[in-house]
Design a protein around this motif. Structure first.
Motif, mmCIF file in Angstrom:
data_model
loop_
_atom_site.group_PDB
_atom_site.id
_atom_site.type_symbol
_atom_site.label_atom_id
_atom_site.label_comp_id
_atom_site.label_asym_id
_atom_site.label_seq_id
_atom_site.Cartn_x
_atom_site.Cartn_y
_atom_site.Cartn_z
ATOM 1 N N GLN A 244 0.928 -1.173 -0.254
ATOM 2 C CA GLN A 244 -0.077 -0.080 0.010
ATOM 3 C C GLN A 244 0.744 1.350 -0.177
ATOM 4 O O GLN A 244 0.413 2.220 -0.486
ATOM 5 N N LEU A 245 2.127 1.064 0.497
ATOM 6 C CA LEU A 245 2.803 2.437 0.663
ATOM 7 C C LEU A 245 3.771 2.698 -0.554
ATOM 8 O O LEU A 245 3.905 3.871 -0.737
ATOM 9 N N ILE A 246 4.558 1.545 -1.271
ATOM 10 C CA ILE A 246 5.185 1.829 -2.050
ATOM 11 C C ILE A 246 5.064 2.625 -3.098
ATOM 12 O O ILE A 246 5.843 3.473 -3.656
ATOM 13 N N ASN A 247 3.797 2.679 -3.757
ATOM 14 C CA ASN A 247 3.467 3.445 -4.646
ATOM 15 C C ASN A 247 3.499 5.033 -4.532
ATOM 16 O O ASN A 247 3.521 5.899 -5.249
ATOM 17 N N LYS A 248 3.221 4.933 -3.273
ATOM 18 C CA LYS A 248 3.087 6.486 -2.793
ATOM 19 C C LYS A 248 4.532 7.188 -2.336
ATOM 20 O O LYS A 248 4.896 8.394 -2.716
ATOM 21 N N VAL A 249 5.412 6.534 -1.584
ATOM 22 C CA VAL A 249 6.647 6.966 -0.971
ATOM 23 C C VAL A 249 7.863 6.854 -2.236
ATOM 24 O O VAL A 249 8.895 7.532 -2.143
ATOM 25 N N LYS A 250 7.746 5.798 -2.995
ATOM 26 C CA LYS A 250 8.634 5.473 -3.982
ATOM 27 C C LYS A 250 10.078 4.830 -3.488
ATOM 28 O O LYS A 250 9.945 4.443 -2.278
ATOM 29 N N LEU A 251 11.103 4.719 -4.139
ATOM 30 C CA LEU A 251 12.352 3.935 -3.327
ATOM 31 C C LEU A 251 13.336 5.184 -2.737
ATOM 32 O O LEU A 251 13.978 4.669 -1.988
ATOM 33 N N ILE A 252 13.211 6.024 -3.122
ATOM 34 C CA ILE A 252 14.457 7.206 -2.729
ATOM 35 C C ILE A 252 14.328 7.036 -0.869
ATOM 36 O O ILE A 252 15.642 7.223 -0.325
ATOM 37 N N PRO A 253 13.321 7.382 -0.351
ATOM 38 C CA PRO A 253 13.379 7.270 0.983
ATOM 39 C C PRO A 253 13.710 5.817 1.759
ATOM 40 O O PRO A 253 14.873 6.099 2.576
ATOM 41 N N PHE A 254 13.686 4.783 0.917
ATOM 42 C CA PHE A 254 14.326 3.811 1.565
ATOM 43 C C PHE A 254 15.792 3.592 1.129
ATOM 44 O O PHE A 254 16.686 3.170 2.017
ATOM 45 N N ALA A 255 16.018 4.168 0.073
ATOM 46 C CA ALA A 255 17.755 4.420 -0.367
ATOM 47 C C ALA A 255 18.356 5.343 0.756
ATOM 48 O O ALA A 255 19.592 4.831 1.119
#
Length: 270
Positions: A244-255
């Motif tokens: 549910q989260l990934i389409n909203k926050v994308k990958l950069i915060p995880f990077a």
């Protein structure tokens, strides 16, 4: 009681990080070091057992889709009566490169690559890949659902998955990045990543468990049972939340988080 607390802590860490693009290996090494649970055969076997909990969580979340892939269950046919386009061929294409690499370099990976230094390198390199994937992703993404995936996209994700043979790189981070580059959206790339991980993790964990079977003992049962159940429950919740989260926050915060984790490694372990 100490074993139960350790099992609970490590189970939470495994469940939260196994399928997020942040490297479960890196987190387990760091947390194990901080709580003094590392280096022993029991600790190594425990990590295998809690991975089984995460694998079971994937099977529960995607049980309809998994049964549908083999032609049975409620998801075997779509509402139009046509078979789903996602097939076992997609899965096979996706897992073959990783499995071949794992077989060829298994000893090298276990003996050479599993160190704190290599994990830090993997964390940083994986974070850079994820940022590049966000910059390189196609502006007009056509593949918005699993049943529109092509064999080419499955193969690209499979090739990038080989990067996860390097501890700290993260299987999810590598494959989701590849999915974006090949034209998938974040959620679809994540769903295929989780389904594709199931046979790989089951095979790898099963082999490691057989190799470590002699280290299992009755006195360790509270530790293993607590860790397994905790990892399963937390992974179950984490997978659903992440999708549910990934389409909203994308990958950069995880990077960015991966870079912070690499710094933590530098401070506490290196």
């Amino acid at each position: 009681m100490k074993d139960i607390i350790i099992g609970f802590i490590m189970g939470i860490v495994e469940g939260l990080t196994e399928f997020a693009p942040v490297s479960s290996t890196g987190h387990l090494i760091l947390v194990g070091h901080l709580i003094g649970f590392e280096g022993t055969n029991t600790a190594k076997t425990f990590e295998i057992v809690i991975q089984l909990g995460s694998i079971l969580a994937v099977a529960v979340v995607f049980w309809k889709r998994i049964l549908g892939l083999i032609g049975i269950g409620p998801d075997a046919k779509s509402h139009t009566g046509k078979k789903h386009q996602l097939s076992l061929i997609h899965i096979l294409i996706g897992i073959l490169p990783f499995m071949i690499g794992g077989v060829l370099f298994h000893h090298f990976i276990k003996e050479v690559l599993f160190s704190s230094q290599t994990v830090v390198i993997g964390l940083i390199a994986g974070g850079i890949l994820m940022i590049l994937a966000e910059k390189m992703k196609k502006n007009h993404t056509n593949t918005m659902e699993l049943d529109k995936m092509s064999y080419r996209q499955a193969f690209i994700m499979g090739i990038f998955q080989c990067l996860a043979l390097w501890p700290g790189f993260s299987r999810s981070g590598s494959t989701i990045s590849a999915g974006l580059i090949s034209g998938l959206n974040h959620k679809t790339a994540s769903e295929f990543t989780f389904i594709m991980a199931l046979p790989i993790m089951a095979a790898a964990t099963g082999k490691d468990l057989l190799d470590s079977w002699s280290y299992l003992s009755v006195q360790d049962l509270p530790l293993f049972i607590t860790g397994f159940i905790t990892a399963f429950v937390v992974a179950l919740l984490a997978i659903k939340f992440f999708l549910q989260l990934i389409n909203k926050v994308k990958l950069i915060p995880f990077a960015i988080y991966r870079f912070i984790l690499a710094i933590a490694f530098w401070i506490f372990i290196l």
